[in-house]
Write an enzyme that holds these catalytic residues in place. Structure first.
Site, PDB file in Angstrom:
ATOM      1  N   CYS A   1     -15.655  32.173 -29.508  1.00 28.95           N
ATOM      2  CA  CYS A   1     -15.992  31.940 -28.109  1.00 28.95           C
ATOM      3  C   CYS A   1     -16.813  30.655 -28.030  1.00 28.95           C
ATOM      4  O   CYS A   1     -17.319  30.162 -29.024  1.00 28.95           O
ATOM      5  CB  CYS A   1     -16.808  33.102 -27.590  1.00 28.95           C
ATOM      6  SG  CYS A   1     -16.059  34.687 -27.953  1.00 28.95           S
TER       7      CYS A   1
ATOM      8  N   ARG B   1     -12.170  26.959 -27.133  1.00 23.76           N
ATOM      9  CA  ARG B   1     -12.648  27.992 -28.059  1.00 23.76           C
ATOM     10  C   ARG B   1     -12.245  29.391 -27.621  1.00 23.76           C
ATOM     11  O   ARG B   1     -12.411  30.355 -28.369  1.00 23.76           O
ATOM     12  CB  ARG B   1     -14.168  27.915 -28.192  1.00 23.76           C
ATOM     13  CG  ARG B   1     -14.634  26.641 -28.871  1.00 23.76           C
ATOM     14  CD  ARG B   1     -16.105  26.732 -29.151  1.00 23.76           C
ATOM     15  NE  ARG B   1     -16.392  27.783 -30.074  1.00 23.76           N
ATOM     16  CZ  ARG B   1     -16.621  27.637 -31.367  1.00 23.76           C
ATOM     17  NH1 ARG B   1     -16.591  26.442 -31.887  1.00 23.76           N
ATOM     18  NH2 ARG B   1     -16.888  28.657 -32.138  1.00 23.76           N
TER      19      ARG B   1
ATOM     20  N   TRP C   1     -13.033  34.497 -26.263  1.00 24.16           N
ATOM     21  CA  TRP C   1     -11.796  34.773 -26.989  1.00 24.16           C
ATOM     22  C   TRP C   1     -11.959  36.203 -27.478  1.00 24.16           C
ATOM     23  O   TRP C   1     -12.792  36.490 -28.337  1.00 24.16           O
ATOM     24  CB  TRP C   1     -11.654  33.796 -28.154  1.00 24.16           C
ATOM     25  CG  TRP C   1     -10.347  33.901 -28.870  1.00 24.16           C
ATOM     26  CD1 TRP C   1      -9.143  33.389 -28.476  1.00 24.16           C
ATOM     27  CD2 TRP C   1     -10.106  34.567 -30.114  1.00 24.16           C
ATOM     28  NE1 TRP C   1      -8.174  33.697 -29.402  1.00 24.16           N
ATOM     29  CE2 TRP C   1      -8.730  34.419 -30.410  1.00 24.16           C
ATOM     30  CE3 TRP C   1     -10.896  35.286 -31.004  1.00 24.16           C
ATOM     31  CZ2 TRP C   1      -8.147  34.946 -31.557  1.00 24.16           C
ATOM     32  CZ3 TRP C   1     -10.320  35.815 -32.140  1.00 24.16           C
ATOM     33  CH2 TRP C   1      -8.958  35.636 -32.406  1.00 24.16           C
TER      34      TRP C   1
ATOM     35  N   ASN D   1     -21.313  34.626 -29.711  1.00 27.55           N
ATOM     36  CA  ASN D   1     -20.090  34.234 -30.410  1.00 27.55           C
ATOM     37  C   ASN D   1     -20.197  34.811 -31.813  1.00 27.55           C
ATOM     38  O   ASN D   1     -21.207  34.608 -32.475  1.00 27.55           O
ATOM     39  CB  ASN D   1     -20.004  32.700 -30.470  1.00 27.55           C
ATOM     40  CG  ASN D   1     -18.816  32.218 -31.260  1.00 27.55           C
ATOM     41  OD1 ASN D   1     -17.816  32.930 -31.363  1.00 27.55           O
ATOM     42  ND2 ASN D   1     -18.905  31.031 -31.810  1.00 27.55           N
ATOM     43  N   GLY D   2     -19.180  35.537 -32.247  1.00 29.10           N
ATOM     44  CA  GLY D   2     -19.230  36.159 -33.572  1.00 29.10           C
ATOM     45  C   GLY D   2     -18.829  37.618 -33.449  1.00 29.10           C
ATOM     46  O   GLY D   2     -18.236  38.029 -32.446  1.00 29.10           O
TER      47      GLY D   2
ATOM     48  N   GLU E   1       3.884  22.027 -41.566  1.00 31.84           N
ATOM     49  CA  GLU E   1       3.039  21.615 -40.439  1.00 31.84           C
ATOM     50  C   GLU E   1       3.885  21.435 -39.168  1.00 31.84           C
ATOM     51  O   GLU E   1       3.477  21.846 -38.078  1.00 31.84           O
ATOM     52  CB  GLU E   1       2.305  20.314 -40.831  1.00 31.84           C
ATOM     53  CG  GLU E   1       1.617  19.568 -39.706  1.00 31.84           C
ATOM     54  CD  GLU E   1       0.476  20.336 -39.037  1.00 31.84           C
ATOM     55  OE1 GLU E   1       0.217  21.495 -39.395  1.00 31.84           O
ATOM     56  OE2 GLU E   1      -0.127  19.775 -38.113  1.00 31.84           O
TER      57      GLU E   1
ATOM     58  N   LYS F   1       3.336  23.638 -35.764  1.00 34.00           N
ATOM     59  CA  LYS F   1       3.033  22.996 -34.484  1.00 34.00           C
ATOM     60  C   LYS F   1       3.958  23.518 -33.399  1.00 34.00           C
ATOM     61  O   LYS F   1       3.514  23.866 -32.319  1.00 34.00           O
ATOM     62  CB  LYS F   1       3.184  21.484 -34.659  1.00 34.00           C
ATOM     63  CG  LYS F   1       2.217  20.632 -33.957  1.00 34.00           C
ATOM     64  CD  LYS F   1       0.755  20.844 -34.203  1.00 34.00           C
ATOM     65  CE  LYS F   1       0.312  21.377 -35.492  1.00 34.00           C
ATOM     66  NZ  LYS F   1      -1.083  21.342 -35.780  1.00 34.00           N
TER      67      LYS F   1
ATOM     68  N   GLU G   1       3.133  27.258 -32.535  1.00 37.48           N
ATOM     69  CA  GLU G   1       1.898  27.580 -31.826  1.00 37.48           C
ATOM     70  C   GLU G   1       1.889  27.091 -30.389  1.00 37.48           C
ATOM     71  O   GLU G   1       1.281  27.728 -29.529  1.00 37.48           O
ATOM     72  CB  GLU G   1       0.646  27.134 -32.591  1.00 37.48           C
ATOM     73  CG  GLU G   1       0.332  25.678 -32.585  1.00 37.48           C
ATOM     74  CD  GLU G   1      -0.932  25.340 -33.381  1.00 37.48           C
ATOM     75  OE1 GLU G   1      -1.928  26.061 -33.294  1.00 37.48           O
ATOM     76  OE2 GLU G   1      -0.921  24.320 -34.092  1.00 37.48           O
TER      77      GLU G   1
ATOM     78  N   HIS H   1      18.311  30.603 -51.341  1.00 33.89           N
ATOM     79  CA  HIS H   1      17.854  31.822 -52.027  1.00 33.89           C
ATOM     80  C   HIS H   1      17.583  32.954 -51.051  1.00 33.89           C
ATOM     81  O   HIS H   1      16.880  33.900 -51.372  1.00 33.89           O
ATOM     82  CB  HIS H   1      16.610  31.510 -52.878  1.00 33.89           C
ATOM     83  CG  HIS H   1      16.890  30.526 -53.965  1.00 33.89           C
ATOM     84  ND1 HIS H   1      17.671  30.825 -55.064  1.00 33.89           N
ATOM     85  CD2 HIS H   1      16.538  29.229 -54.108  1.00 33.89           C
ATOM     86  CE1 HIS H   1      17.774  29.760 -55.835  1.00 33.89           C
ATOM     87  NE2 HIS H   1      17.099  28.776 -55.267  1.00 33.89           N
TER      88      HIS H   1
ATOM     89  N   LYS I   1      -9.475  27.145 -30.810  1.00 35.20           N
ATOM     90  CA  LYS I   1      -9.554  25.934 -31.643  1.00 35.20           C
ATOM     91  C   LYS I   1     -10.265  26.194 -32.963  1.00 35.20           C
ATOM     92  O   LYS I   1      -9.858  25.724 -34.007  1.00 35.20           O
ATOM     93  CB  LYS I   1     -10.287  24.849 -30.845  1.00 35.20           C
ATOM     94  CG  LYS I   1     -10.464  23.550 -31.584  1.00 35.20           C
ATOM     95  CD  LYS I   1      -9.148  22.827 -31.706  1.00 35.20           C
ATOM     96  CE  LYS I   1      -9.279  21.500 -32.423  1.00 35.20           C
ATOM     97  NZ  LYS I   1      -7.955  21.072 -32.937  1.00 35.20           N
TER      98      LYS I   1
HETATM   99  C1  AGP Z   1      -3.657  23.947 -36.083  1.00 38.16           C
HETATM  100  O1  AGP Z   1      -2.878  23.384 -35.110  1.00 38.16           O
HETATM  101  C2  AGP Z   1      -4.396  25.130 -35.809  1.00 38.16           C
HETATM  102  N1  AGP Z   1      -4.603  25.462 -34.510  1.00 38.16           N
HETATM  103  C3  AGP Z   1      -5.057  25.882 -36.929  1.00 38.16           C
HETATM  104  O2  AGP Z   1      -4.055  26.227 -37.841  1.00 38.16           O
HETATM  105  C4  AGP Z   1      -6.227  25.175 -37.677  1.00 38.16           C
HETATM  106  O3  AGP Z   1      -5.745  24.108 -38.400  1.00 38.16           O
HETATM  107  C5  AGP Z   1      -6.923  26.193 -38.570  1.00 38.16           C
HETATM  108  O4  AGP Z   1      -7.446  27.221 -37.777  1.00 38.16           O
HETATM  109  C6  AGP Z   1      -8.010  25.581 -39.417  1.00 38.16           C
HETATM  110  O5  AGP Z   1      -9.004  25.002 -38.630  1.00 38.16           O
HETATM  111  P1  AGP Z   1     -10.050  23.993 -39.240  1.00 38.16           P
HETATM  112  O6  AGP Z   1      -9.313  22.765 -39.645  1.00 38.16           O
HETATM  113  O7  AGP Z   1     -11.011  23.721 -38.113  1.00 38.16           O
HETATM  114  O8  AGP Z   1     -10.704  24.662 -40.399  1.00 38.16           O
END
Ligand code: AGP
Length: 607
Positions: free
Chosen positions: A2, A27, A71, A97-98, A479, A483, A486, A502, A602
């Site tokens: 959060c 967040r 969140w 937050n936590g 990657e 992308k 997500e 395979h 994020k």
């Molecule tokens: C990437 O697009 C993400 N949203 C996610 O995978 C991110 O890279 C991951 O949570 C790690 O975050 P960080 O780099 O802040 O440790």
């Protein structure tokens, strides 16, 4: 995950809180809320969904307040579960937050003692526990509550009975204080403070603080007063705004050339003899490492996969890449002689932090490769290499990934040079090529810039996609797939191209698009072309991210997106620009919320 904020001494606390929350929305965006101390006591406003929903309500008037964007972890996103949460007297409010891991037990105890709890959250117990310990000193009440809590917290408390202050505490959840002129602030992220100040104090685990208009009182984990160390943030507000782009993600893709320029700035000596590490990690731990272990999550993990190929090729040092979330629970083995590198944009990812603590206990030397200055990883690792990508707001990481790869180029060059794996001439050539990478990324923005119609057409009607690459481009394919899944909710998997036959080949049909990342000069070009043939033989259509010099690829695929040619070692840089644009436009065409994909945040500060 959060976002939290608090202000003292603001002419209009409510408006400052809401503005700050908007900057923290990445967040979490399940709900938002504020509590402001007014002449009537504590006025609380909460709304489900985006911060904009909160903004529609009439702002309470006051100069002190706290705010939260959620969140959800415990309880669905409803108004009752939104922060701030109150005690029974409704004179005290908390944002958090936590995760309070023992909240169930604490909750039962509180209920047995007659407290009325109104939400399903873990946070609400905090308000009631502080209420029980409040006898006119808010800071003491918070400090006495903390030993009861198991779990993590960035915690902020305000009370109508102490109307000139806010109190906060930190345990494994980011929190920093902003020191202004006659104003004090705090937030989970620097971006929420930048409008008011760049002078900040980072809280450490176990610390508590009390903020009044004129001063900060800071206490260590034993409640002993501590002198706050004020640091200047290197970012400005403009860098955290959208700057005319429709989405932060698009802006951040366009910032890749500049970000790359920054990661290399002043660090590219001809001889590769420098690697810019801050902190106490000795050069001998880098140079003398028998093995490198990269630990990270998500995009940062994929940057580590690309990094493995770079460092092994340039320096001949064996590199292992592991998911931080797995490593932290794996059986512990002695790892003397290992340099563990923790890659993270935020520097606050809970799994990566725990992996670091674990690696250190196993005897590894620790280096953080981090974007956010002063973040927990940066502070706890022995050494830190800053990525200098600037603030990344879009939930989908883009420019930070490229700078992580940039960091591995620098590390590979440094180790290759200092360990004698590269000749001085090779170092010179490689450093020269690295210097051109910002330009290469800029050209990729141009060559792949008009990918929007193709992105719509290529993925039209598809529910699944594969992304394929080999060697250095395997991590890149992973990657690319992450992308698109997500931000566009299209199910995509990244695969090492040779693995398809395979098993996964069985899935292919004409409705199953396949994206391939291949550079015409890579040693595996021939086998990649064969793999493309296998895919097309099953009727699947193929889009290649290929170099401008590749005069052959168009004969084998349905579509080509061109990127400027380079040594195959550097192909991931222009290629990921193209992959990001492809994902962005596919998501946009599908009407997705690009900067705030559903269910994600994020910064993943819970495990
Ligand atoms: C990437 O697009 C993400 N949203 C996610 O995978 C991110 O890279 C991951 O949570 C790690 O975050 P960080 O780099 O802040 O440790």
């Amino acid at each position: 995950m959060c976002g939290i904020i608090g202000v003292v001494g603001m002419p209009n606390a409510a408006s400052a809180l809401v503005k700050g929350l908007k900057r923290l929305e990445y967040r979490g965006y399940d709900s938002a809320g504020i509590a402001v101390v007014t002449g009537k006591g504590l006025e609380i406003q909460r709304a489900v969904g985006a911060v904009a929903n909160l903004e529609r309500q009439a702002a309470p008037l006051g100069t002190v307040g706290i705010g939260h964007t959620r969140w959800a972890t415990h309880g669905p996103p409803t108004e009752a579960n939104s922060h701030p949460h109150r005690d029974c007297s409704e004179r005290l409010a908390v944002v958090h937050n936590g995760i309070v891991e023992n909240y169930q037990e604490l909750r039962e105890g509180l209920q047995a003692r007659g407290h009325r709890l109104l939400s399903q959250t873990d946070t609400e117990v905090l308000a009631h526990l502080i209420e029980e310990r409040y006898h006119g000193d808010l800071l003491a009440a918070v400090q006495e509550t903390l030993p009861l809590i198991e779990g993590s917290y960035g915690l902020v408390v305000v009370s109508a009975d102490a109307p000139d202050r806010i109190v906060c505490a930190r345990m494994r959840s980011p929190l920093l204080l902003g020191v202004g002129q006659g104003q004090m602030l705090l937030a989970s992220d620097a971006t929420a403070l930048l409008e008011h100040t760049r002078s900040v104090v980072f809280l450490e685990d176990g610390e508590t603080a009390e903020l009044t208009q004129e001063r900060v009182r800071l206490f260590d984990a034993h409640r002993k007063p501590k002198i706050p160390v004020v640091r200047e943030l290197p970012w400005n507000l403009e860098a955290a705004e959208k700057g005319g782009f429709d989405h932060f993600m698009l802006k951040e893709i366009h910032e890749i050339p500049e970000a790359l320029h920054e990661v290399f700035r002043g660090r590219l000596g001809m001889a590769g003899d420098r690697f810019d590490v801050e902190g106490a990690l000795p050069e001998s731990a880098l140079r003398g490492a028998q093995r490198i272990l990269v630990l990270a999550c998500g995009t940062s993990y994929y940057a580590g996969m690309v990094g493995r190929s770079i460092v092994e090729q340039l320096a001949g040092v064996p590199v292992d890449v592991q998911l931080a979330s797995e490593y932290r629970y794996a059986p512990q083995t002695t790892q003397e002689g290992t340099l563990a590198i923790f890659v993270s944009q935020s520097g606050e990812t809970a799994d990566t932090l725990e992996a670091m603590r674990r690696a250190r206990a196993s005897g590894c030397r620790t280096l953080a490769m981090v974007n956010v200055v002063g973040s927990t990883l940066a502070r706890e690792a022995e050494g830190v290499f800053y990525l200098r990508a600037g603030p990344e707001i879009g939930v989908a990481s883009t420019k930070a990934f490229v700078n992580m790869v940039g960091g591995f180029y620098l590390l590979g060059l440094h180790l290759g040079a200092t360990r004698g794996h590269l000749t001085p001439d090779e170092c010179k050539r490689l450093a020269g090529e690295m210097r051109t990478l910002p330009r290469l990324a800029q050209r990729a923005l141009e060559t792949a810039g008009d990918v929007a119609p193709l992105a719509g057409e290529f993925f039209h009607g598809a529910e699944h996609a594969f992304y394929l690459g080999r060697q250095i481009n395997h991590g890149l394919a992973m990657e690319g797939a992450l992308k698109i899944k997500e931000i566009s909710y299209l199910h995509a998997e990244g695969y090492a191209a040779g693995e398809l036959k395979h098993g996964p080949l069985a899935l292919l049909t004409p409705d199953f698009p396949v994206v391939v990342a291949l550079s015409d000069k890579e040693p595996t070009y021939g086998v990649m072309v064969s793999n493309i043939g296998e895919v097309r033989a099953r009727g699947a259509k193929v889009l290649a991210i290929a170099t401008e010099t590749d005069a052959n690829v168009h004969k084998h695929v349905d579509h080509v997106v061109r990127v400027p040619a380079s040594d195959p070692l550097f192909y991931p840089v222009p290629a990921c620009v193209a992959l990001y644009l492809l994902a962005y436009h596919a998501a946009r065409g599908r009407g997705c919320n690009i900067d705030r994909p559903r269910n994600l945040a994020k910064s993943v500060t819970v495990e």
